[in-house]
Design a protein around this motif. Sequence first.
Motif, PDB file in Angstrom:
ATOM      1  N   SER A 121       0.809  -1.229   0.000  1.00 23.82           N
ATOM      2  CA  SER A 121       0.000   0.000   0.000  1.00 23.82           C
ATOM      3  C   SER A 121       0.839   1.275   0.000  1.00 23.82           C
ATOM      4  O   SER A 121       0.301   2.356  -0.222  1.00 23.82           O
ATOM      5  CB  SER A 121      -0.949  -0.002   1.203  1.00 23.82           C
ATOM      6  OG  SER A 121      -0.194  -0.056   2.411  1.00 23.82           O
ATOM      7  N   ASP A 122       2.130   1.202   0.260  1.00 26.25           N
ATOM      8  CA  ASP A 122       2.976   2.398   0.286  1.00 26.25           C
ATOM      9  C   ASP A 122       3.471   2.825  -1.092  1.00 26.25           C
ATOM     10  O   ASP A 122       4.075   3.886  -1.235  1.00 26.25           O
ATOM     11  CB  ASP A 122       4.202   2.170   1.187  1.00 26.25           C
ATOM     12  CG  ASP A 122       3.814   2.040   2.652  1.00 26.25           C
ATOM     13  OD1 ASP A 122       2.755   2.590   3.034  1.00 26.25           O
ATOM     14  OD2 ASP A 122       4.569   1.388   3.392  1.00 26.25           O
ATOM     15  N   ALA A 123       3.236   2.003  -2.106  1.00 24.90           N
ATOM     16  CA  ALA A 123       3.727   2.310  -3.456  1.00 24.90           C
ATOM     17  C   ALA A 123       3.076   3.607  -3.967  1.00 24.90           C
ATOM     18  O   ALA A 123       1.903   3.852  -3.736  1.00 24.90           O
ATOM     19  CB  ALA A 123       3.416   1.162  -4.404  1.00 24.90           C
ATOM     20  N   PRO A 124       3.831   4.447  -4.666  1.00 22.02           N
ATOM     21  CA  PRO A 124       3.312   5.731  -5.130  1.00 22.02           C
ATOM     22  C   PRO A 124       2.363   5.632  -6.317  1.00 22.02           C
ATOM     23  O   PRO A 124       1.591   6.555  -6.561  1.00 22.02           O
ATOM     24  CB  PRO A 124       4.571   6.508  -5.514  1.00 22.02           C
ATOM     25  CG  PRO A 124       5.574   5.464  -5.849  1.00 22.02           C
ATOM     26  CD  PRO A 124       5.272   4.295  -4.957  1.00 22.02           C
ATOM     27  N   LEU A 125       2.396   4.545  -7.082  1.00 20.61           N
ATOM     28  CA  LEU A 125       1.559   4.414  -8.270  1.00 20.61           C
ATOM     29  C   LEU A 125       0.432   3.419  -8.045  1.00 20.61           C
ATOM     30  O   LEU A 125       0.653   2.357  -7.467  1.00 20.61           O
ATOM     31  CB  LEU A 125       2.387   3.915  -9.469  1.00 20.61           C
ATOM     32  CG  LEU A 125       3.505   4.809  -9.963  1.00 20.61           C
ATOM     33  CD1 LEU A 125       4.316   4.091 -11.045  1.00 20.61           C
ATOM     34  CD2 LEU A 125       2.946   6.116 -10.499  1.00 20.61           C
ATOM     35  N   GLY A 126      -0.766   3.788  -8.505  1.00 18.19           N
ATOM     36  CA  GLY A 126      -1.878   2.848  -8.503  1.00 18.19           C
ATOM     37  C   GLY A 126      -1.912   2.134  -9.848  1.00 18.19           C
ATOM     38  O   GLY A 126      -1.321   2.604 -10.833  1.00 18.19           O
ATOM     39  N   VAL A 127      -2.603   1.011  -9.910  1.00 19.71           N
ATOM     40  CA  VAL A 127      -2.726   0.271 -11.163  1.00 19.71           C
ATOM     41  C   VAL A 127      -3.305   1.189 -12.238  1.00 19.71           C
ATOM     42  O   VAL A 127      -2.900   1.148 -13.400  1.00 19.71           O
ATOM     43  CB  VAL A 127      -3.593  -0.991 -10.966  1.00 19.71           C
ATOM     44  CG1 VAL A 127      -3.883  -1.662 -12.291  1.00 19.71           C
ATOM     45  CG2 VAL A 127      -2.927  -1.946 -10.004  1.00 19.71           C
ATOM     46  N   GLU A 128      -4.231   2.076 -11.858  1.00 19.66           N
ATOM     47  CA  GLU A 128      -4.851   2.988 -12.816  1.00 19.66           C
ATOM     48  C   GLU A 128      -3.849   3.976 -13.426  1.00 19.66           C
ATOM     49  O   GLU A 128      -4.059   4.517 -14.508  1.00 19.66           O
ATOM     50  CB  GLU A 128      -6.006   3.766 -12.160  1.00 19.66           C
ATOM     51  CG  GLU A 128      -5.590   4.692 -11.028  1.00 19.66           C
ATOM     52  CD  GLU A 128      -5.376   4.022  -9.671  1.00 19.66           C
ATOM     53  OE1 GLU A 128      -5.019   4.743  -8.720  1.00 19.66           O
ATOM     54  OE2 GLU A 128      -5.543   2.788  -9.560  1.00 19.66           O
ATOM     55  N   ASP A 129      -2.717   4.196 -12.761  1.00 17.11           N
ATOM     56  CA  ASP A 129      -1.687   5.109 -13.261  1.00 17.11           C
ATOM     57  C   ASP A 129      -0.760   4.462 -14.272  1.00 17.11           C
ATOM     58  O   ASP A 129       0.029   5.151 -14.925  1.00 17.11           O
ATOM     59  CB  ASP A 129      -0.818   5.630 -12.098  1.00 17.11           C
ATOM     60  CG  ASP A 129      -1.628   6.380 -11.067  1.00 17.11           C
ATOM     61  OD1 ASP A 129      -2.518   7.155 -11.462  1.00 17.11           O
ATOM     62  OD2 ASP A 129      -1.382   6.163  -9.868  1.00 17.11           O
ATOM     63  N   THR A 130      -0.833   3.147 -14.425  1.00 12.70           N
ATOM     64  CA  THR A 130       0.133   2.445 -15.264  1.00 12.70           C
ATOM     65  C   THR A 130      -0.275   2.356 -16.728  1.00 12.70           C
ATOM     66  O   THR A 130       0.540   2.005 -17.570  1.00 12.70           O
ATOM     67  CB  THR A 130       0.367   1.019 -14.746  1.00 12.70           C
ATOM     68  OG1 THR A 130      -0.841   0.264 -14.892  1.00 12.70           O
ATOM     69  CG2 THR A 130       0.834   1.013 -13.298  1.00 12.70           C
ATOM     70  N   GLY A 131      -1.501   2.633 -17.038  1.00 10.58           N
ATOM     71  CA  GLY A 131      -1.964   2.534 -18.418  1.00 10.58           C
ATOM     72  C   GLY A 131      -2.445   1.154 -18.801  1.00 10.58           C
ATOM     73  O   GLY A 131      -2.795   0.901 -19.944  1.00 10.58           O
ATOM     74  N   TRP A 132      -2.472   0.232 -17.855  1.00 13.35           N
ATOM     75  CA  TRP A 132      -2.966  -1.116 -18.141  1.00 13.35           C
ATOM     76  C   TRP A 132      -4.399  -1.126 -17.828  1.00 13.35           C
ATOM     77  O   TRP A 132      -5.204  -1.697 -17.714  1.00 13.35           O
ATOM     78  CB  TRP A 132      -2.208  -2.168 -17.310  1.00 13.35           C
ATOM     79  CG  TRP A 132      -0.800  -2.293 -17.740  1.00 13.35           C
ATOM     80  CD1 TRP A 132       0.270  -1.713 -17.157  1.00 13.35           C
ATOM     81  CD2 TRP A 132      -0.297  -3.005 -18.856  1.00 13.35           C
ATOM     82  NE1 TRP A 132       1.412  -2.017 -17.832  1.00 13.35           N
ATOM     83  CE2 TRP A 132       1.102  -2.816 -18.888  1.00 13.35           C
ATOM     84  CE3 TRP A 132      -0.884  -3.764 -19.855  1.00 13.35           C
ATOM     85  CZ2 TRP A 132       1.912  -3.381 -19.867  1.00 13.35           C
ATOM     86  CZ3 TRP A 132      -0.070  -4.320 -20.811  1.00 13.35           C
ATOM     87  CH2 TRP A 132       1.309  -4.124 -20.811  1.00 13.35           C
TER      88      TRP A 132
END
Length: 94
Positions: A83-94
Motif C-alpha cells: 500500500s505504500d507504493a506511489p503508483l496505482g494500477v490505474e496510473d500504469t496505463g494497463w
Amino acid sequence: MARVLAAARAEVGASVGGRTLIGAMSSGQGSIANNETGLREGYRGSKAALNQFMRSFAVRQPEPPRTLLVMAPGWVRTDPGGSDAPLGVEDTGW
C-alpha cells in the motif's frame, strides 16, 4: 525467470517486422548499485540475475538481430507492491 530463459533459449518471441522480440519485466530493485537497504534479497537477486542474463544474451547474439526489451514498471500498489507504493494500477496505463 524460468519462462524468460526458456523463451530465449528456444528463440521464441513475438515477431515485429519480421524480427524477434524477447521481453522481460525487471525492477529497479535488481540494481546492485542502488541497493541501499539490503532488504528483499530473494526478489532483488532474481531481478539482478534476469538483468544479467538479458545483457549477456544481447551481447552474444549472432545474426539475425533480435530486439531484447527489459522494462521496469515502477513501484505499483498491488498485493506484492504493498500500500505504500506511489503508483496505482490505474496510473500504469494497463
